[in-house]
Design a protein around this motif. Structure first.
Motif: not given
Length: 290
Positions: A89, A218, A239
């Motif tokens: 991430t 994700h 995200r």
């Protein structure tokens, strides 16, 4: 060979052939005038002279690196290769801006990025195969980086829970961790930091979380949540766009991981290291201000 116990192991660590390791060992024996290894069964082991030399090797390499860093500092130019690694991430949500800024400011700096988890990146950093790594830990489970490494906290990354649109918590602004004990979970693969956090958090509340599915991406987690197959904790850093069938809900108490930059202290004088840390600080500050 001192740390791996075999020529094969040393070759694997150094990413060279066993023949190359044997040739280098023979060269060291010629230069020192002493036997540094001896046969043990079908393999080799270090002689007392070899053990002595190996014991000083790390110190000699660290000294050489300090000299190189001092010369780079004296030159005062941010240039040359810089090898960086970050967990997934951070590689997606933080490093693109960092690499872009470094390229714009320092034309002579050649930066390479590798996506690696902390347990993969830190050994490579210690061996000198990486220059700066971005790692993560949890307040309740701090990451020990070991001696000889510097660390700088960049940011705190909050986690939210992803639920399907029809879930009982979908319309709420926040949810207590303890309220989620009976849920089916979509988690990272076993052994990954976030998976361990999920297990540890609920076990601390006396609840064994039911992990129905595991996925490292994700996008896959979101797809499973959107299909109504469970819920997931998802960090804010890096995200992706949240699908229409998924809602993000804040967790209380707040679930936070810390993101750090780590580097070898012997390389601190290198202008390239300073430039990288500055760019990481600036990018992290901009993320925190959003």
């Amino acid at each position: 060979m001192a740390s791996t116990g075999s020529v094969v192991g040393a070759a694997a660590v150094l990413h060279v052939t066993t023949s190359a390791v044997s040739q280098q060992l023979a060269r060291l024996e010629r230069e020192t005038g002493q036997e540094l290894s001896e046969r043990q069964g079908r393999g080799l082991r270090l002689t007392p002279a070899g053990v002595l030399l190996a014991g000083h090797a790390a110190e000699l390499l660290a000294h050489a690196e300090r000299v190189e860093a001092a010369l780079a500092e004296h030159r005062g130019v941010v240039a040359g290769p810089l090898r960086v690694a970050a967990f997934a991430t951070a590689a997606r949500g933080l490093l693109p801006q960092v690499l872009r800024d470094l390229r714009a400011r320092h034309a002579g700096l050649v930066v390479g990025l590798a996506e690696l988890e902390p347990h993969e990146a830190l050994p490579l950093l210690r061996r000198g195969e990486l220059d700066v790594v971005v790692v993560q830990d949890w307040v309740a489970d701090p990451l020990a980086v070991g001696e000889g490494l510097g660390r700088r906290e960049l940011l705190e990354d909050r986690f939210d829970v992803a639920v399907p649109v029809g879930h009982w918590a979908a319309g709420r602004s926040s949810v207590e961790v303890g309220e989620l004990g009976g849920e089916e979970w979509i988690s990272w693969s076993r052994g990954q930091i976030c998976h361990d956090w999920l297990l540890g958090t609920f076990r601390g509340l006396g609840v064994e979380p039911r992990v129905a599915h595991t996925a490292s991406e994700h996008s896959t987690q979101f797809a499973l949540v959107g299909a109504g197959l469970g819920i997931a904790v998802v960090p804010r850093l890096g995200r992706e766009a949240v699908p229409d069938g998924v809602r993000m809900v804040a967790i209380t108490p707040v679930a936070v991981r810390r993101v750090f930059a780590v580097w070898r202290l012997t390389t601190s004088p290198r202008p390239a290291i300073g430039a990288a840390l500055t760019a990481l600080d600036q990018a992290a500050a901009e993320l925190g201000a959003r």
